[in-house]
Design a protein around this motif. Sequence first.
Motif, PDB file in Angstrom:
ATOM      1  N   ARG A 102      33.615 -84.302 -12.952  1.00  0.00           N
ATOM      2  CA  ARG A 102      33.977 -84.974 -11.644  1.00  0.00           C
ATOM      3  C   ARG A 102      34.591 -86.354 -11.645  1.00  0.00           C
ATOM      4  O   ARG A 102      34.834 -87.581 -10.513  1.00  0.00           O
ATOM      5  CB  ARG A 102      32.693 -84.887 -10.906  1.00  0.00           C
ATOM      6  CG  ARG A 102      32.635 -83.429 -10.573  1.00  0.00           C
ATOM      7  CD  ARG A 102      30.764 -83.417 -10.477  1.00  0.00           C
ATOM      8  NE  ARG A 102      30.586 -81.774  -9.794  1.00  0.00           N
ATOM      9  CZ  ARG A 102      30.946 -80.812 -10.807  1.00  0.00           C
ATOM     10  NH1 ARG A 102      30.974 -81.477 -12.624  1.00  0.00           N
ATOM     11  NH2 ARG A 102      30.285 -79.849 -10.281  1.00  0.00           N
ATOM     12  N   ARG A 103      35.705 -86.885 -13.107  1.00  0.00           N
ATOM     13  CA  ARG A 103      36.148 -88.114 -12.936  1.00  0.00           C
ATOM     14  C   ARG A 103      36.791 -89.087 -11.894  1.00  0.00           C
ATOM     15  O   ARG A 103      36.824 -90.028 -11.391  1.00  0.00           O
ATOM     16  CB  ARG A 103      36.641 -88.322 -14.095  1.00  0.00           C
ATOM     17  CG  ARG A 103      36.651 -89.402 -15.167  1.00  0.00           C
ATOM     18  CD  ARG A 103      37.372 -89.459 -15.967  1.00  0.00           C
ATOM     19  NE  ARG A 103      37.378 -87.957 -17.111  1.00  0.00           N
ATOM     20  CZ  ARG A 103      36.013 -89.785 -18.059  1.00  0.00           C
ATOM     21  NH1 ARG A 103      36.167 -90.296 -17.935  1.00  0.00           N
ATOM     22  NH2 ARG A 103      35.405 -88.496 -19.356  1.00  0.00           N
ATOM     23  N   ASP A 104      37.783 -87.528 -10.619  1.00  0.00           N
ATOM     24  CA  ASP A 104      38.184 -88.456 -10.230  1.00  0.00           C
ATOM     25  C   ASP A 104      37.785 -88.124  -8.633  1.00  0.00           C
ATOM     26  O   ASP A 104      38.605 -89.022  -8.183  1.00  0.00           O
ATOM     27  CB  ASP A 104      39.483 -86.704  -9.624  1.00  0.00           C
ATOM     28  CG  ASP A 104      40.502 -86.604 -10.910  1.00  0.00           C
ATOM     29  OD1 ASP A 104      40.564 -87.449 -11.510  1.00  0.00           O
ATOM     30  OD2 ASP A 104      41.235 -85.589 -10.214  1.00  0.00           O
ATOM     31  N   LEU A 115      22.445 -88.636  -8.815  1.00  0.00           N
ATOM     32  CA  LEU A 115      22.422 -89.513  -8.093  1.00  0.00           C
ATOM     33  C   LEU A 115      23.078 -90.636  -8.716  1.00  0.00           C
ATOM     34  O   LEU A 115      23.283 -91.686  -7.401  1.00  0.00           O
ATOM     35  CB  LEU A 115      21.125 -90.508  -9.320  1.00  0.00           C
ATOM     36  CG  LEU A 115      19.672 -89.773  -8.361  1.00  0.00           C
ATOM     37  CD1 LEU A 115      18.210 -89.787 -10.412  1.00  0.00           C
ATOM     38  CD2 LEU A 115      19.326 -90.815  -8.069  1.00  0.00           C
ATOM     39  N   ALA A 116      23.950 -90.742  -9.411  1.00  0.00           N
ATOM     40  CA  ALA A 116      24.557 -91.117 -10.477  1.00  0.00           C
ATOM     41  C   ALA A 116      25.908 -91.249  -9.429  1.00  0.00           C
ATOM     42  O   ALA A 116      26.692 -92.350  -8.708  1.00  0.00           O
ATOM     43  CB  ALA A 116      25.592 -91.193 -11.619  1.00  0.00           C
ATOM     44  N   LEU A 117      26.642 -89.888  -8.459  1.00  0.00           N
ATOM     45  CA  LEU A 117      27.985 -89.910  -7.435  1.00  0.00           C
ATOM     46  C   LEU A 117      27.395 -90.857  -6.707  1.00  0.00           C
ATOM     47  O   LEU A 117      28.038 -91.476  -5.495  1.00  0.00           O
ATOM     48  CB  LEU A 117      27.952 -88.254  -7.198  1.00  0.00           C
ATOM     49  CG  LEU A 117      28.090 -87.667  -8.716  1.00  0.00           C
ATOM     50  CD1 LEU A 117      28.383 -86.672  -8.205  1.00  0.00           C
ATOM     51  CD2 LEU A 117      29.970 -89.051  -8.757  1.00  0.00           C
ATOM     52  N   ALA A 159      34.345 -93.603  -8.460  1.00  0.00           N
ATOM     53  CA  ALA A 159      34.820 -94.749  -8.373  1.00  0.00           C
ATOM     54  C   ALA A 159      33.661 -95.851  -9.104  1.00  0.00           C
ATOM     55  O   ALA A 159      33.047 -96.189  -8.441  1.00  0.00           O
ATOM     56  CB  ALA A 159      34.745 -95.314  -6.473  1.00  0.00           C
ATOM     57  N   GLY A 160      34.167 -96.409 -10.566  1.00  0.00           N
ATOM     58  CA  GLY A 160      32.501 -96.392 -11.074  1.00  0.00           C
ATOM     59  C   GLY A 160      32.725 -96.456 -12.634  1.00  0.00           C
ATOM     60  O   GLY A 160      33.809 -95.487 -12.715  1.00  0.00           O
ATOM     61  N   SER A 161      31.301 -96.843 -12.967  1.00  0.00           N
ATOM     62  CA  SER A 161      31.232 -96.106 -14.324  1.00  0.00           C
ATOM     63  C   SER A 161      29.445 -96.447 -14.754  1.00  0.00           C
ATOM     64  O   SER A 161      29.079 -96.620 -13.637  1.00  0.00           O
ATOM     65  CB  SER A 161      31.648 -97.316 -15.586  1.00  0.00           C
ATOM     66  OG  SER A 161      32.797 -97.994 -15.237  1.00  0.00           O
ATOM     67  N   LEU A 194      31.393 -93.974 -19.234  1.00  0.00           N
ATOM     68  CA  LEU A 194      31.989 -93.255 -18.903  1.00  0.00           C
ATOM     69  C   LEU A 194      32.770 -93.620 -17.822  1.00  0.00           C
ATOM     70  O   LEU A 194      32.246 -93.970 -16.881  1.00  0.00           O
ATOM     71  CB  LEU A 194      31.286 -91.543 -17.888  1.00  0.00           C
ATOM     72  CG  LEU A 194      32.211 -90.559 -17.616  1.00  0.00           C
ATOM     73  CD1 LEU A 194      31.771 -89.573 -17.427  1.00  0.00           C
ATOM     74  CD2 LEU A 194      32.249 -90.803 -15.983  1.00  0.00           C
ATOM     75  N   ARG A 195      34.435 -94.225 -17.973  1.00  0.00           N
ATOM     76  CA  ARG A 195      35.179 -94.756 -16.897  1.00  0.00           C
ATOM     77  C   ARG A 195      35.493 -93.623 -14.611  1.00  0.00           C
ATOM     78  O   ARG A 195      35.888 -92.485 -15.773  1.00  0.00           O
ATOM     79  CB  ARG A 195      36.102 -95.285 -17.153  1.00  0.00           C
ATOM     80  CG  ARG A 195      35.853 -96.502 -18.011  1.00  0.00           C
ATOM     81  CD  ARG A 195      35.415 -97.557 -17.448  1.00  0.00           C
ATOM     82  NE  ARG A 195      35.184 -98.313 -18.675  1.00  0.00           N
ATOM     83  CZ  ARG A 195      34.134-100.032 -18.444  1.00  0.00           C
ATOM     84  NH1 ARG A 195      33.974-100.312 -17.288  1.00  0.00           N
ATOM     85  NH2 ARG A 195      34.085-100.311 -19.507  1.00  0.00           N
TER      86      ARG A 195
END
Length: 408
Positions: free
Chosen positions: A128-130, A397-399, A133-135, A70-71
Amino acid sequence: MPLSEQILAGLRADASAQLPQVAELRHALHRVPEIGLDLPLTQQIVLDALADLDLEVSTGTALSSVTAVLRGARPGPAVLLRGDMDALPVTEDSGEDFTSEHVGVMHACGHDLHVAGLVAAARLLAARRDEIAGSVVLMFQPGEEGDGGAEQMIAEGVLDAAGERVVAAYGVHVASALLPTGVVSGRAGTEMAAADSLRVTVHGKGGHGSAPHRALDPVPVAAEIVLALQAMVTRRFDAFDPVVVTVGAILAGTTNNVIPEQAELQVTVRTFSHATWEVVPAMITTLCESIAAAHGLTATVDYLRGYPVTVNDSDELDRTARLTRELFGEQAWQTMPQPLAGAEDFSYVLEQVPGSFVFVSATPAGVDARTAPYNHSAQAVFSDDALVIGPALLAALALDRLGDAAAR
Ligand SMILES: [Zn+2]
Protein backbone atom coordinates in the motif's frame (compact mmCIF):
# COMPACT_ATOMS: atom_id res chain seq x y z
CA MET A 1 -9.72 11.01 8.47
CA PRO A 2 -10.74 7.43 9.32
CA LEU A 3 -9.68 4.63 7.00
CA SER A 4 -12.34 3.72 4.43
CA GLU A 5 -14.24 0.46 4.66
CA GLN A 6 -12.54 -0.53 1.42
CA ILE A 7 -9.05 -0.12 2.92
CA LEU A 8 -10.06 -1.98 6.09
CA ALA A 9 -11.59 -4.84 4.09
CA GLY A 10 -8.45 -5.02 1.99
CA LEU A 11 -6.24 -5.28 5.08
CA ARG A 12 -8.46 -8.01 6.52
CA ALA A 13 -8.46 -9.99 3.28
CA ASP A 14 -4.73 -9.65 2.63
CA ALA A 15 -3.83 -10.50 6.24
CA SER A 16 -5.87 -13.69 5.94
CA ALA A 17 -4.52 -14.53 2.50
CA GLN A 18 -0.87 -14.28 3.63
CA LEU A 19 -1.45 -16.22 6.87
CA PRO A 20 0.01 -19.55 5.61
CA GLN A 21 3.38 -17.94 4.77
CA VAL A 22 3.37 -15.86 7.95
CA ALA A 23 2.59 -18.93 10.07
CA GLU A 24 5.42 -20.80 8.34
CA LEU A 25 7.79 -17.94 9.22
CA ARG A 26 6.58 -18.03 12.82
CA HIS A 27 7.17 -21.80 13.03
CA ALA A 28 10.72 -21.36 11.66
CA LEU A 29 11.40 -18.77 14.38
CA HIS A 30 9.79 -20.97 17.02
CA ARG A 31 12.15 -23.85 16.22
CA VAL A 32 15.30 -21.80 16.91
CA PRO A 33 14.55 -19.63 19.96
CA GLU A 34 17.37 -17.46 21.34
CA ILE A 35 17.73 -15.59 24.64
CA GLY A 36 18.89 -12.07 25.42
CA LEU A 37 20.45 -9.34 23.30
CA ASP A 38 22.38 -11.50 20.83
CA LEU A 39 20.00 -13.43 18.56
CA PRO A 40 21.98 -14.16 15.38
CA LEU A 41 19.68 -16.86 13.96
CA THR A 42 16.55 -14.84 14.60
CA GLN A 43 18.14 -11.73 13.11
CA GLN A 44 19.09 -13.62 9.94
CA ILE A 45 15.55 -14.97 9.55
CA VAL A 46 14.19 -11.41 9.84
CA LEU A 47 16.69 -10.07 7.29
CA ASP A 48 15.82 -12.86 4.84
CA ALA A 49 12.08 -12.30 5.33
CA LEU A 50 12.39 -8.57 4.59
CA ALA A 51 14.83 -8.93 1.67
CA ASP A 52 12.27 -8.54 -1.14
CA LEU A 53 10.38 -5.58 0.35
CA ASP A 54 12.49 -2.57 -0.71
CA LEU A 55 13.17 -1.26 2.80
CA GLU A 56 16.07 0.69 4.30
CA VAL A 57 17.46 -1.96 6.62
CA SER A 58 20.10 -1.53 9.33
CA THR A 59 21.25 -3.74 12.17
CA GLY A 60 22.22 -2.96 15.74
CA THR A 61 25.74 -2.55 17.14
CA ALA A 62 25.38 -3.51 20.80
CA LEU A 63 22.55 -5.96 20.09
CA SER A 64 21.27 -8.02 17.15
CA SER A 65 18.37 -5.72 16.36
CA VAL A 66 16.93 -4.99 12.91
CA THR A 67 15.55 -1.57 12.01
CA ALA A 68 13.77 -1.24 8.67
CA VAL A 69 12.28 1.94 7.22
CA LEU A 70 9.45 1.71 4.72
CA ARG A 71 9.05 4.89 2.67
CA GLY A 72 5.62 5.86 1.40
CA ALA A 73 5.03 7.29 -2.06
CA ARG A 74 4.64 10.81 -0.63
CA PRO A 75 6.48 12.69 2.11
CA GLY A 76 5.10 12.90 5.61
CA PRO A 77 5.94 12.09 9.22
CA ALA A 78 7.15 8.73 10.53
CA VAL A 79 5.49 6.22 12.83
CA LEU A 80 7.01 3.17 14.53
CA LEU A 81 5.81 -0.43 14.82
CA ARG A 82 7.62 -2.77 17.20
CA GLY A 83 8.07 -6.52 17.58
CA ASP A 84 10.32 -8.07 20.23
CA MET A 85 12.38 -11.10 19.27
CA ASP A 86 13.74 -12.96 22.32
CA ALA A 87 12.77 -16.24 23.98
CA LEU A 88 12.95 -17.62 27.53
CA PRO A 89 14.96 -20.28 29.42
CA VAL A 90 12.03 -22.72 29.44
CA THR A 91 12.01 -26.36 28.31
CA GLU A 92 9.15 -26.56 25.83
CA ASP A 93 6.25 -28.91 26.59
CA SER A 94 3.64 -27.38 24.28
CA GLY A 95 3.07 -30.43 22.07
CA GLU A 96 3.41 -28.27 18.93
CA ASP A 97 4.89 -30.07 15.92
CA PHE A 98 7.25 -27.10 15.37
CA THR A 99 8.59 -27.37 18.92
CA SER A 100 11.90 -25.78 19.96
CA GLU A 101 15.07 -27.47 18.71
CA HIS A 102 17.16 -25.58 21.29
CA VAL A 103 17.32 -27.50 24.56
CA GLY A 104 16.02 -25.46 27.51
CA VAL A 105 14.95 -22.49 25.37
CA MET A 106 11.40 -21.73 24.24
CA HIS A 107 9.40 -18.92 22.68
CA ALA A 108 7.15 -19.15 25.74
CA CYS A 109 6.06 -15.50 25.61
CA GLY A 110 5.01 -15.59 21.96
CA HIS A 111 7.67 -13.20 20.69
CA ASP A 112 7.98 -15.46 17.62
CA LEU A 113 4.48 -14.24 16.72
CA HIS A 114 5.59 -10.65 17.29
CA VAL A 115 8.48 -11.05 14.82
CA ALA A 116 6.41 -12.85 12.17
CA GLY A 117 3.54 -10.42 12.78
CA LEU A 118 5.74 -7.38 12.21
CA VAL A 119 7.05 -8.89 8.96
CA ALA A 120 3.41 -9.51 8.00
CA ALA A 121 2.49 -5.89 8.79
CA ALA A 122 5.46 -4.75 6.67
CA ARG A 123 4.10 -6.80 3.74
CA LEU A 124 0.64 -5.26 4.13
CA LEU A 125 2.14 -1.77 4.18
CA ALA A 126 4.59 -2.37 1.32
CA ALA A 127 1.63 -3.36 -0.88
CA ARG A 128 0.00 0.00 0.00
CA ARG A 129 3.02 2.25 -0.47
CA ASP A 130 1.09 4.47 -2.90
CA GLU A 131 -1.41 5.30 -0.16
CA ILE A 132 1.28 6.22 2.40
CA ALA A 133 2.40 9.80 2.99
CA GLY A 134 5.33 9.35 5.33
CA SER A 135 7.45 6.50 6.65
CA VAL A 136 7.05 3.48 8.86
CA VAL A 137 9.93 2.39 11.11
CA LEU A 138 9.89 -1.35 11.85
CA MET A 139 11.64 -2.06 15.17
CA PHE A 140 12.71 -5.70 15.58
CA GLN A 141 14.00 -5.76 19.16
CA PRO A 142 16.05 -8.34 21.08
CA GLY A 143 16.28 -8.52 24.86
CA GLU A 144 12.78 -7.70 26.12
CA GLU A 145 12.87 -10.31 28.89
CA GLY A 146 14.95 -8.30 31.36
CA ASP A 147 17.80 -7.00 29.20
CA GLY A 148 16.26 -3.65 28.26
CA GLY A 149 16.76 -4.06 24.51
CA ALA A 150 14.30 -1.25 23.74
CA GLU A 151 16.38 1.23 25.73
CA GLN A 152 19.49 0.17 23.80
CA MET A 153 17.73 0.50 20.43
CA ILE A 154 16.61 4.00 21.44
CA ALA A 155 20.24 4.81 22.31
CA GLU A 156 21.24 3.55 18.84
CA GLY A 157 18.70 5.87 17.22
CA VAL A 158 15.67 3.76 16.33
CA LEU A 159 13.24 6.62 17.07
CA ASP A 160 15.03 8.77 14.46
CA ALA A 161 15.71 6.00 11.93
CA ALA A 162 13.51 7.67 9.28
CA GLY A 163 15.57 10.86 9.50
CA GLU A 164 13.21 12.52 11.95
CA ARG A 165 11.65 11.61 15.29
CA VAL A 166 8.65 9.27 14.93
CA VAL A 167 5.34 10.90 15.90
CA ALA A 168 3.67 7.72 17.21
CA ALA A 169 4.61 4.16 18.20
CA TYR A 170 2.56 0.99 18.38
CA GLY A 171 3.13 -2.52 19.64
CA VAL A 172 1.07 -5.61 20.46
CA HIS A 173 1.63 -8.56 22.78
CA VAL A 174 0.03 -11.95 22.26
CA ALA A 175 -1.51 -13.84 25.16
CA SER A 176 -1.98 -17.62 25.23
CA ALA A 177 -4.74 -17.31 27.88
CA LEU A 178 -6.92 -14.81 29.80
CA LEU A 179 -8.36 -13.22 26.64
CA PRO A 180 -11.02 -15.13 24.68
CA THR A 181 -10.05 -16.06 21.12
CA GLY A 182 -10.21 -13.14 18.69
CA VAL A 183 -10.14 -10.36 21.30
CA VAL A 184 -7.83 -7.34 21.54
CA SER A 185 -7.55 -5.60 24.92
CA GLY A 186 -5.91 -2.52 26.38
CA ARG A 187 -6.53 0.58 28.44
CA ALA A 188 -5.72 4.29 28.40
CA GLY A 189 -3.09 5.43 30.87
CA THR A 190 -1.17 2.82 32.86
CA GLU A 191 -1.32 -0.58 31.18
CA MET A 192 1.56 -2.32 32.97
CA ALA A 193 3.60 -1.74 36.14
CA ALA A 194 7.15 -0.59 36.68
CA ALA A 195 9.28 -3.31 38.28
CA ASP A 196 12.28 -2.22 40.36
CA SER A 197 14.40 -4.25 42.73
CA LEU A 198 16.59 -3.41 45.67
CA ARG A 199 19.03 -4.92 48.08
CA VAL A 200 19.23 -3.56 51.60
CA THR A 201 22.33 -4.42 53.60
CA VAL A 202 22.19 -3.66 57.34
CA HIS A 203 25.71 -3.32 58.68
CA GLY A 204 26.11 -4.26 62.36
CA LYS A 205 28.85 -5.63 64.55
CA GLY A 206 29.04 -9.34 65.16
CA GLY A 207 29.41 -10.89 68.59
CA HIS A 208 28.32 -13.50 71.13
CA GLY A 209 24.61 -14.27 71.20
CA SER A 210 24.63 -14.05 75.01
CA ALA A 211 25.99 -10.45 75.02
CA PRO A 212 24.11 -8.37 72.41
CA HIS A 213 25.09 -5.18 74.24
CA ARG A 214 28.69 -5.82 73.19
CA ALA A 215 27.60 -6.16 69.50
CA LEU A 216 25.32 -4.29 67.08
CA ASP A 217 22.70 -6.81 66.01
CA PRO A 218 21.50 -6.28 62.42
CA VAL A 219 18.73 -8.92 62.64
CA PRO A 220 16.06 -6.99 64.61
CA VAL A 221 16.85 -3.90 62.50
CA ALA A 222 16.28 -5.89 59.31
CA ALA A 223 13.03 -7.26 60.76
CA GLU A 224 11.88 -3.73 61.62
CA ILE A 225 12.66 -2.62 58.05
CA VAL A 226 10.56 -5.47 56.61
CA LEU A 227 7.50 -4.36 58.59
CA ALA A 228 8.14 -0.63 58.09
CA LEU A 229 8.17 -1.14 54.32
CA GLN A 230 4.66 -2.63 54.49
CA ALA A 231 3.47 0.23 56.72
CA MET A 232 4.99 2.71 54.28
CA VAL A 233 3.16 1.41 51.21
CA THR A 234 -0.23 1.58 52.95
CA ARG A 235 0.32 4.93 54.77
CA ARG A 236 2.33 7.02 52.30
CA PHE A 237 0.63 6.21 48.96
CA ASP A 238 -2.83 6.71 47.50
CA ALA A 239 -4.82 3.46 47.65
CA PHE A 240 -5.74 4.05 43.99
CA ASP A 241 -2.10 4.47 42.95
CA PRO A 242 -0.69 1.54 44.89
CA VAL A 243 2.81 0.28 45.52
CA VAL A 244 3.56 -3.41 45.97
CA VAL A 245 6.70 -4.21 47.98
CA THR A 246 7.70 -7.80 48.56
CA VAL A 247 10.74 -8.85 50.58
CA GLY A 248 11.50 -12.09 48.80
CA ALA A 249 14.70 -13.00 50.62
CA ILE A 250 16.26 -12.37 54.06
CA LEU A 251 19.86 -13.43 54.42
CA ALA A 252 21.60 -13.27 57.81
CA GLY A 253 23.57 -15.36 60.26
CA THR A 254 24.94 -18.88 60.53
CA THR A 255 23.83 -20.30 63.89
CA ASN A 256 21.79 -19.55 67.01
CA ASN A 257 24.44 -18.10 69.33
CA VAL A 258 26.35 -15.82 66.97
CA ILE A 259 25.24 -12.27 66.15
CA PRO A 260 26.06 -11.77 62.46
CA GLU A 261 27.99 -8.84 61.03
CA GLN A 262 25.22 -7.98 58.60
CA ALA A 263 21.76 -8.81 57.30
CA GLU A 264 20.54 -8.50 53.72
CA LEU A 265 17.03 -8.04 52.30
CA GLN A 266 16.16 -8.64 48.63
CA VAL A 267 13.06 -6.77 47.54
CA THR A 268 10.86 -6.23 44.46
CA VAL A 269 8.93 -2.95 44.10
CA ARG A 270 5.99 -2.54 41.68
CA THR A 271 4.52 0.89 40.95
CA PHE A 272 1.73 1.97 38.60
CA SER A 273 2.33 5.67 37.96
CA HIS A 274 5.32 7.66 36.85
CA ALA A 275 4.92 10.07 39.77
CA THR A 276 5.11 7.27 42.34
CA TRP A 277 7.92 5.53 40.47
CA GLU A 278 9.90 8.79 40.69
CA VAL A 279 9.61 9.19 44.47
CA VAL A 280 9.67 5.64 45.78
CA PRO A 281 13.46 4.98 45.72
CA ALA A 282 14.28 8.02 47.88
CA MET A 283 11.48 7.17 50.32
CA ILE A 284 12.62 3.57 50.71
CA THR A 285 16.26 4.59 51.07
CA THR A 286 15.47 7.16 53.77
CA LEU A 287 13.30 4.66 55.62
CA CYS A 288 15.97 1.94 55.67
CA GLU A 289 18.86 4.25 56.55
CA SER A 290 16.87 5.99 59.29
CA ILE A 291 15.72 2.79 60.99
CA ALA A 292 19.30 1.52 61.00
CA ALA A 293 20.55 4.85 62.36
CA ALA A 294 17.91 4.84 65.11
CA HIS A 295 19.57 1.70 66.47
CA GLY A 296 23.15 2.84 65.95
CA LEU A 297 23.72 0.83 62.77
CA THR A 298 24.03 1.75 59.10
CA ALA A 299 22.22 0.45 56.03
CA THR A 300 23.27 0.44 52.40
CA VAL A 301 20.42 0.53 49.86
CA ASP A 302 21.19 -0.56 46.30
CA TYR A 303 18.12 0.46 44.34
CA LEU A 304 18.02 -0.99 40.82
CA ARG A 305 15.63 0.54 38.31
CA GLY A 306 13.74 -1.97 36.18
CA TYR A 307 11.38 -1.17 33.32
CA PRO A 308 9.27 1.97 33.78
CA VAL A 309 5.48 2.09 33.82
CA THR A 310 3.91 1.29 30.42
CA VAL A 311 1.52 4.16 29.68
CA ASN A 312 -0.84 4.32 26.70
CA ASP A 313 -1.64 7.73 25.23
CA SER A 314 -5.41 8.11 25.50
CA ASP A 315 -5.90 9.38 21.92
CA GLU A 316 -3.76 6.58 20.51
CA LEU A 317 -5.54 3.99 22.66
CA ASP A 318 -8.86 5.33 21.30
CA ARG A 319 -7.49 4.97 17.78
CA THR A 320 -6.42 1.38 18.53
CA ALA A 321 -9.81 0.47 20.00
CA ARG A 322 -11.68 2.09 17.08
CA LEU A 323 -9.58 0.33 14.42
CA THR A 324 -9.94 -3.02 16.20
CA ARG A 325 -13.73 -2.64 16.11
CA GLU A 326 -13.74 -1.41 12.51
CA LEU A 327 -11.55 -4.30 11.39
CA PHE A 328 -13.00 -7.16 13.40
CA GLY A 329 -16.31 -6.05 14.91
CA GLU A 330 -17.51 -4.60 18.23
CA GLN A 331 -16.88 -7.83 20.15
CA ALA A 332 -13.19 -7.83 19.18
CA TRP A 333 -12.31 -5.00 21.61
CA GLN A 334 -12.29 -5.28 25.40
CA THR A 335 -11.14 -2.43 27.61
CA MET A 336 -8.85 -3.72 30.36
CA PRO A 337 -10.47 -3.01 33.75
CA GLN A 338 -7.11 -2.60 35.51
CA PRO A 339 -3.39 -2.65 34.69
CA LEU A 340 -1.25 -5.78 34.72
CA ALA A 341 1.47 -5.95 37.41
CA GLY A 342 3.97 -7.32 34.92
CA ALA A 343 6.42 -4.97 33.20
CA GLU A 344 7.39 -4.37 29.56
CA ASP A 345 10.28 -2.47 28.00
CA PHE A 346 8.20 -0.92 25.17
CA SER A 347 7.55 1.49 28.06
CA TYR A 348 10.86 3.20 27.19
CA VAL A 349 9.47 4.00 23.72
CA LEU A 350 6.10 5.17 25.10
CA GLU A 351 7.94 7.48 27.52
CA GLN A 352 9.28 9.39 24.50
CA VAL A 353 6.54 9.01 21.88
CA PRO A 354 2.73 8.82 22.26
CA GLY A 355 1.42 5.44 21.27
CA SER A 356 -0.31 2.28 22.37
CA PHE A 357 0.58 -1.23 23.48
CA VAL A 358 -2.28 -3.73 23.55
CA PHE A 359 -2.82 -7.45 24.03
CA VAL A 360 -3.98 -9.71 21.20
CA SER A 361 -5.52 -13.03 22.14
CA ALA A 362 -3.65 -16.05 20.83
CA THR A 363 -5.83 -18.44 22.83
CA PRO A 364 -6.48 -21.38 20.47
CA ALA A 365 -10.10 -21.66 19.28
CA GLY A 366 -12.12 -23.98 21.48
CA VAL A 367 -9.75 -23.62 24.45
CA ASP A 368 -10.99 -22.03 27.70
CA ALA A 369 -9.03 -18.78 28.09
CA ARG A 370 -9.55 -18.90 31.87
CA THR A 371 -7.65 -22.15 32.31
CA ALA A 372 -5.26 -22.32 29.33
CA PRO A 373 -1.52 -22.22 30.17
CA TYR A 374 -0.44 -18.57 30.21
CA ASN A 375 2.64 -16.86 28.75
CA HIS A 376 5.98 -18.13 30.15
CA SER A 377 4.49 -21.60 30.77
CA ALA A 378 6.23 -24.58 29.16
CA GLN A 379 2.76 -25.68 28.02
CA ALA A 380 1.73 -22.34 26.51
CA VAL A 381 0.21 -22.71 23.03
CA PHE A 382 -0.17 -19.58 20.88
CA SER A 383 -2.60 -19.79 17.98
CA ASP A 384 -1.41 -18.72 14.53
CA ASP A 385 -4.79 -16.97 14.15
CA ALA A 386 -3.31 -14.02 16.07
CA LEU A 387 -1.16 -13.50 12.97
CA VAL A 388 -4.19 -12.11 11.14
CA ILE A 389 -5.45 -9.71 13.81
CA GLY A 390 -2.09 -8.41 15.04
CA PRO A 391 -0.56 -7.51 11.65
CA ALA A 392 -3.83 -6.07 10.26
CA LEU A 393 -4.15 -3.88 13.36
CA LEU A 394 -0.52 -2.69 13.26
CA ALA A 395 -0.77 -1.85 9.54
CA ALA A 396 -4.10 -0.07 10.08
CA LEU A 397 -2.61 1.98 12.94
CA ALA A 398 0.25 3.17 10.74
CA LEU A 399 -2.07 4.01 7.81
CA ASP A 400 -4.62 5.73 10.04
CA ARG A 401 -2.03 7.83 11.92
CA LEU A 402 -0.22 8.90 8.75
CA GLY A 403 -3.58 9.60 7.07
CA ASP A 404 -4.47 11.90 9.97
CA ALA A 405 -1.21 13.80 9.52
CA ALA A 406 -1.78 14.17 5.76
CA ALA A 407 -5.34 15.46 6.28
CA ARG A 408 -4.16 18.29 8.53
ZN1 LIG B 1 6.60 -10.97 26.30
